[in-house]
Write a protein that holds these residues in place. Structure first.
Motif, PDB file in Angstrom:
ATOM      1  N   MET A   1     -10.863 -30.064  28.558  1.00 54.61           N
ATOM      2  CA  MET A   1     -11.835 -29.863  27.481  1.00 54.61           C
ATOM      3  C   MET A   1     -11.347 -30.499  26.189  1.00 54.61           C
ATOM      4  O   MET A   1     -10.165 -30.755  26.004  1.00 54.61           O
ATOM      5  CB  MET A   1     -12.046 -28.350  27.281  1.00 54.61           C
ATOM      6  N   LYS A   2     -12.254 -30.765  25.268  1.00 57.51           N
ATOM      7  CA  LYS A   2     -11.866 -31.246  23.950  1.00 57.51           C
ATOM      8  C   LYS A   2     -11.226 -30.082  23.201  1.00 57.51           C
ATOM      9  O   LYS A   2     -11.395 -28.935  23.565  1.00 57.51           O
ATOM     10  CB  LYS A   2     -13.110 -31.686  23.169  1.00 57.51           C
ATOM     11  N   THR A   3     -10.564 -30.422  22.110  1.00 54.58           N
ATOM     12  CA  THR A   3     -10.015 -29.349  21.279  1.00 54.58           C
ATOM     13  C   THR A   3     -11.124 -28.686  20.478  1.00 54.58           C
ATOM     14  O   THR A   3     -12.175 -29.282  20.241  1.00 54.58           O
ATOM     15  CB  THR A   3      -8.947 -29.901  20.308  1.00 54.58           C
ATOM     16  N   GLU A   4     -10.874 -27.454  20.098  1.00 57.25           N
ATOM     17  CA  GLU A   4     -11.834 -26.692  19.290  1.00 57.25           C
ATOM     18  C   GLU A   4     -11.092 -26.178  18.064  1.00 57.25           C
ATOM     19  O   GLU A   4      -9.982 -25.659  18.172  1.00 57.25           O
ATOM     20  CB  GLU A   4     -12.351 -25.519  20.131  1.00 57.25           C
ATOM     21  N   LYS A   5     -11.683 -26.339  16.872  1.00 56.00           N
ATOM     22  CA  LYS A   5     -11.018 -25.922  15.632  1.00 56.00           C
ATOM     23  C   LYS A   5     -11.643 -24.625  15.113  1.00 56.00           C
ATOM     24  O   LYS A   5     -12.862 -24.494  15.066  1.00 56.00           O
ATOM     25  CB  LYS A   5     -11.150 -27.007  14.560  1.00 56.00           C
ATOM     26  N   ILE A   6     -10.787 -23.667  14.743  1.00 54.54           N
ATOM     27  CA  ILE A   6     -11.268 -22.463  14.063  1.00 54.54           C
ATOM     28  C   ILE A   6     -10.430 -22.266  12.798  1.00 54.54           C
ATOM     29  O   ILE A   6      -9.322 -22.806  12.684  1.00 54.54           O
ATOM     30  CB  ILE A   6     -11.199 -21.199  14.966  1.00 54.54           C
ATOM     31  N   PHE A   7     -10.977 -21.499  11.843  1.00 52.80           N
ATOM     32  CA  PHE A   7     -10.281 -21.268  10.582  1.00 52.80           C
ATOM     33  C   PHE A   7      -9.788 -19.824  10.487  1.00 52.80           C
ATOM     34  O   PHE A   7     -10.444 -18.899  10.963  1.00 52.80           O
ATOM     35  CB  PHE A   7     -11.200 -21.584   9.398  1.00 52.80           C
ATOM     36  N   SER A   8      -8.624 -19.674   9.848  1.00 51.13           N
ATOM     37  CA  SER A   8      -7.994 -18.362   9.709  1.00 51.13           C
ATOM     38  C   SER A   8      -7.591 -18.150   8.249  1.00 51.13           C
ATOM     39  O   SER A   8      -7.274 -19.109   7.543  1.00 51.13           O
ATOM     40  CB  SER A   8      -6.750 -18.299  10.599  1.00 51.13           C
ATOM     41  N   ALA A   9      -7.604 -16.877   7.805  1.00 56.95           N
ATOM     42  CA  ALA A   9      -7.129 -16.552   6.460  1.00 56.95           C
ATOM     43  C   ALA A   9      -6.121 -15.413   6.538  1.00 56.95           C
ATOM     44  O   ALA A   9      -6.231 -14.537   7.392  1.00 56.95           O
ATOM     45  CB  ALA A   9      -8.289 -16.153   5.558  1.00 56.95           C
ATOM     46  N   GLY A  10      -5.156 -15.436   5.677  1.00 57.74           N
ATOM     47  CA  GLY A  10      -4.203 -14.338   5.544  1.00 57.74           C
ATOM     48  C   GLY A  10      -4.132 -13.923   4.084  1.00 57.74           C
ATOM     49  O   GLY A  10      -4.052 -14.787   3.203  1.00 57.74           O
ATOM     50  N   ILE A  11      -4.197 -12.623   3.825  1.00 57.02           N
ATOM     51  CA  ILE A  11      -4.124 -12.098   2.455  1.00 57.02           C
ATOM     52  C   ILE A  11      -3.091 -10.972   2.451  1.00 57.02           C
ATOM     53  O   ILE A  11      -3.144 -10.081   3.292  1.00 57.02           O
ATOM     54  CB  ILE A  11      -5.495 -11.547   1.989  1.00 57.02           C
ATOM     55  N   ASP A  12      -2.149 -11.029   1.507  1.00 58.09           N
ATOM     56  CA  ASP A  12      -1.102 -10.014   1.413  1.00 58.09           C
ATOM     57  C   ASP A  12      -1.165  -9.383   0.023  1.00 58.09           C
ATOM     58  O   ASP A  12      -0.966 -10.062  -0.989  1.00 58.09           O
ATOM     59  CB  ASP A  12       0.269 -10.661   1.647  1.00 58.09           C
ATOM     60  N   ILE A  13      -1.478  -8.076  -0.016  1.00 55.88           N
ATOM     61  CA  ILE A  13      -1.510  -7.335  -1.284  1.00 55.88           C
ATOM     62  C   ILE A  13      -0.248  -6.468  -1.321  1.00 55.88           C
ATOM     63  O   ILE A  13      -0.163  -5.452  -0.635  1.00 55.88           O
ATOM     64  CB  ILE A  13      -2.775  -6.459  -1.391  1.00 55.88           C
ATOM     65  N   GLY A  14       0.745  -6.912  -2.068  1.00 49.53           N
ATOM     66  CA  GLY A  14       2.039  -6.226  -2.077  1.00 49.53           C
ATOM     67  C   GLY A  14       2.252  -5.400  -3.332  1.00 49.53           C
ATOM     68  O   GLY A  14       1.417  -5.354  -4.231  1.00 49.53           O
ATOM     69  N   THR A  15       3.409  -4.755  -3.407  1.00 47.91           N
ATOM     70  CA  THR A  15       3.763  -3.933  -4.563  1.00 47.91           C
ATOM     71  C   THR A  15       3.770  -4.771  -5.835  1.00 47.91           C
ATOM     72  O   THR A  15       3.233  -4.352  -6.865  1.00 47.91           O
ATOM     73  CB  THR A  15       5.173  -3.337  -4.364  1.00 47.91           C
ATOM     74  N   SER A  16       4.391  -5.945  -5.763  1.00 51.68           N
ATOM     75  CA  SER A  16       4.528  -6.800  -6.942  1.00 51.68           C
ATOM     76  C   SER A  16       3.486  -7.896  -6.977  1.00 51.68           C
ATOM     77  O   SER A  16       2.938  -8.196  -8.032  1.00 51.68           O
ATOM     78  CB  SER A  16       5.909  -7.472  -6.960  1.00 51.68           C
ATOM     79  N   THR A  17       3.256  -8.529  -5.831  1.00 51.09           N
ATOM     80  CA  THR A  17       2.462  -9.754  -5.834  1.00 51.09           C
ATOM     81  C   THR A  17       1.380  -9.749  -4.768  1.00 51.09           C
ATOM     82  O   THR A  17       1.462  -9.027  -3.772  1.00 51.09           O
ATOM     83  CB  THR A  17       3.371 -10.984  -5.603  1.00 51.09           C
ATOM     84  N   THR A  18       0.367 -10.580  -5.010  1.00 56.32           N
ATOM     85  CA  THR A  18      -0.719 -10.797  -4.052  1.00 56.32           C
ATOM     86  C   THR A  18      -0.818 -12.299  -3.804  1.00 56.32           C
ATOM     87  O   THR A  18      -0.682 -13.098  -4.732  1.00 56.32           O
ATOM     88  CB  THR A  18      -2.049 -10.246  -4.616  1.00 56.32           C
ATOM     89  N   LYS A  19      -1.025 -12.671  -2.548  1.00 49.40           N
ATOM     90  CA  LYS A  19      -1.134 -14.083  -2.211  1.00 49.40           C
ATOM     91  C   LYS A  19      -2.039 -14.276  -1.008  1.00 49.40           C
ATOM     92  O   LYS A  19      -2.368 -13.312  -0.302  1.00 49.40           O
ATOM     93  CB  LYS A  19       0.245 -14.714  -1.960  1.00 49.40           C
ATOM     94  N   MET A  20      -2.445 -15.540  -0.782  1.00 44.78           N
ATOM     95  CA  MET A  20      -3.416 -15.832   0.270  1.00 44.78           C
ATOM     96  C   MET A  20      -3.099 -17.193   0.879  1.00 44.78           C
ATOM     97  O   MET A  20      -2.589 -18.097   0.202  1.00 44.78           O
ATOM     98  CB  MET A  20      -4.825 -15.826  -0.344  1.00 44.78           C
ATOM     99  N   VAL A  21      -3.395 -17.329   2.153  1.00 49.67           N
ATOM    100  CA  VAL A  21      -3.234 -18.614   2.834  1.00 49.67           C
ATOM    101  C   VAL A  21      -4.450 -18.847   3.730  1.00 49.67           C
ATOM    102  O   VAL A  21      -4.985 -17.911   4.317  1.00 49.67           O
ATOM    103  CB  VAL A  21      -1.904 -18.639   3.650  1.00 49.67           C
ATOM    104  N   VAL A  22      -4.921 -20.096   3.778  1.00 50.80           N
ATOM    105  CA  VAL A  22      -6.026 -20.480   4.668  1.00 50.80           C
ATOM    106  C   VAL A  22      -5.486 -21.534   5.634  1.00 50.80           C
ATOM    107  O   VAL A  22      -4.822 -22.490   5.213  1.00 50.80           O
ATOM    108  CB  VAL A  22      -7.230 -21.038   3.871  1.00 50.80           C
ATOM    109  N   SER A  23      -5.747 -21.345   6.917  1.00 51.24           N
ATOM    110  CA  SER A  23      -5.203 -22.236   7.951  1.00 51.24           C
ATOM    111  C   SER A  23      -6.279 -22.655   8.929  1.00 51.24           C
ATOM    112  O   SER A  23      -7.349 -22.053   8.997  1.00 51.24           O
ATOM    113  CB  SER A  23      -4.092 -21.517   8.744  1.00 51.24           C
ATOM    114  N   SER A  24      -5.976 -23.703   9.695  1.00 50.13           N
ATOM    115  CA  SER A  24      -6.842 -24.071  10.819  1.00 50.13           C
ATOM    116  C   SER A  24      -6.026 -24.014  12.100  1.00 50.13           C
ATOM    117  O   SER A  24      -4.826 -24.307  12.100  1.00 50.13           O
ATOM    118  CB  SER A  24      -7.435 -25.469  10.625  1.00 50.13           C
ATOM    119  N   PHE A  25      -6.671 -23.597  13.201  1.00 56.65           N
ATOM    120  CA  PHE A  25      -6.045 -23.567  14.529  1.00 56.65           C
ATOM    121  C   PHE A  25      -6.799 -24.539  15.430  1.00 56.65           C
ATOM    122  O   PHE A  25      -8.030 -24.600  15.383  1.00 56.65           O
ATOM    123  CB  PHE A  25      -6.165 -22.169  15.164  1.00 56.65           C
ATOM    124  N   LEU A  26      -6.059 -25.247  16.258  1.00 62.18           N
ATOM    125  CA  LEU A  26      -6.684 -26.069  17.299  1.00 62.18           C
ATOM    126  C   LEU A  26      -6.502 -25.375  18.638  1.00 62.18           C
ATOM    127  O   LEU A  26      -5.379 -25.006  19.004  1.00 62.18           O
ATOM    128  CB  LEU A  26      -6.032 -27.457  17.369  1.00 62.18           C
TER     129      LEU A  26
END
Length: 473
Positions: A1-26
């Protein structure tokens, strides 16, 4: 089969800091043409990393949800990805933030609004494991027999995950972090409750308003580092220790090597010290960890990520892909926060009594008063099943689950081996009216929760295995 792309997000709300990452998976079918399809994630690419911001609070007990939602919306715009494009990922609330009054509300509200299928996670054991995955430590442990401890130290907690041969063999969480004492204008502005409990043993404890340079601040940090060293060396057996959050260490092998991640690790490995930025004990804690004699006895390994380990893990390492040999009623997906109960099949015991007992115990565990909620039965180690065995097992499942079944409560079966299609199809052949989700190639255990996403074009579903344990102060 051909590859299929999906998108993923990660969000971390911590004691001191908050951050986010957006990724793609094949995704790709890695099995040969004549074999049962096996869809795997073959490539993960981080598309966007947010800046690391200070976690916003309305007051010391309430997280500012509106500001976090604005931050997330801004990051999606910068990544040029719409929330509706997100097929998987996780939002995790960590450290002291998970003890705040509105922690559960924040993580679930944001999960519902910040992506098409973004799941809510919490719990110190899970935090440690996600950080170890995001830092590359779990992957690193696959290539060695050494027992490695990943210690993720943020503002409020140190989450320890111990692993060997690519498997997590134990966890432990301590109240050890860079923001447990905060300063303002050269004086102590706040001391966290766990440290107040620790100092109850002292003749002369610290208090708010004392000088930031007071020698007792150093003594506090020394006690934190000493407690961590004793935990890693298997020398702490005090279940009531004021710095222990939850259970004692549950690994049974001596630790050989250590890796530090989290904001404090930035000071250890990268000299990105945060005392001037955050006015807390983070820098002193990092220095003391580096110099502590008992910690020097371990082999020190380098992480791939430090401050971003948890958010990278949440965005790129939480998703599993089900087998392609599954049977699902697409109308009932996605499903979120489904608790799992392990139904162990003994070849010598008849299926009916085994399934009956498992369903009764799961009902007792997961139903609130008379309100039945969906749960998943997990079959971890199925023996070889003949056609007659499959039929008997499916009849037992229907007998004990069909009566509690509805569109809101489908029959949910998770199987570690490749039996999902045949079991799902057999259940539907016996009773075509019951909604059923039957997935395989997923490893879980009692007490886990799973989120199951919508069916992807390749015929698989994304699955996130997590815990939802919000810890208290």
């Amino acid at each position: 089969m051909k590859t299929e792309k999906i998108f993923s997000a990660g969000i971390d709300i911590g004691t001191s800091t908050t951050k986010m990452v957006v990724s793609s998976f094949l995704l790709k079918n890695v099995a040969g043409i004549t074999h049962v399809p096996r869809i795997e994630i073959i490539e993960k690419t981080v598309l966007h990393q947010s800046p690391i911001i200070r976690t916003p609070f309305i007051n010391k007990d309430i997280i500012d949800m509106k500001k976090i939602e604005e931050f997330i919306s801004q990051q999606y715009q910068l990544a040029q990805i719409a929330p509706s494009d997100i097929a998987t990922g996780a939002i995790i609330i960590t450290g002291e933030s998970a003890t705040k009054e509105n922690a559960s509300e924040v993580v679930h509200t944001i999960a519902d609004g910040a992506g098409h299928f973004l799941v809510a996670t919490a719990g110190p054991d899970l935090e440690g494991i996600i950080a170890a995955k995001g830092a590359g430590t779990l992957q690193q442990s696959k290539n060695t027999s050494k027992v490695i401890a990943n210690i993720d130290i943020g503002g409020g907690t140190a989450n320890i995950a111990v692993m060997q041969f690519g498997e997590v063999i134990g966890t432990c969480t301590l109240h050890v972090g860079g923001r447990l004492i905060e300063f303002k204008d050269g004086k102590i502005q706040s001391i966290s409750p766990p440290l107040m409990r620790l100092m109850e043993r002292w003749a002369n404890p610290l208090a708010v308003g004392d000088a930031a340079e007071d020698i007792r601040v150093t003594h506090c940090i020394e006690e934190m580092v000493q407690t961590l060293a004793m935990i890693l060396h298997g020398q702490c057996r005090d279940e009531k220790h004021p710095l222990l959050l939850g259970h004692l260490p549950n690994w049974h092998k001596p630790v050989d090597a250590i890796v530090f991640t989290g904001g404090v690790a930035s000071c250890i490995y990268e000299n990105e010290c945060t005392q001037r930025q955050y006015d807390d004990i983070g820098e002193k804690l990092a220095k003391m960890l580096q110099q502590h004699e008992q910690l020097q006895s371990f082999l020190w390994l380098q992480p791939e990520e430090t401050a971003r380990a948890t958010v990278t893990g949440a965005g790129t390492q939480t998703t599993e892909i089900s087998g392609a040999t599954i049977q699902v009623d697409a109308q009932v997906l996605p499903l979120k926060n489904v608790p799992v109960f392990n139904c162990h099949i003994d070849p010598l015991t008849d299926f009916n009594s085994t399934v009956k007992t498992a369903v009764e115990r799961a009902n007792d565990l997961f139903s609130i008063e008379d309100n039945r909620s969906p749960f998943a039965l997990y079959f971890s180690e199925l023996p070889y099943l003949s056609f007659q065995d499959v039929h008997a097992l499916c009849q037992a499942i229907l007998l004990h689950l069909a009566t509690r079944c509805s569109k809101d409560i489908p029959i949910i079966i998770v199987i570690q081996s490749d039996y999902a299609k045949i079991i799902g199809q057999t259940i539907q052949a016996i009773n075509a009216t019951v909604p059923i989700i039957c997935i395989d190639q997923i490893k879980v255990e009692t007490g886990d929760y799973i989120d199951i996403g919508e069916v992807l074009p390749s015929g698989v579903v994304p699955v996130v295995v997590k815990t939802l344990a919000f810890h208290s102060k």
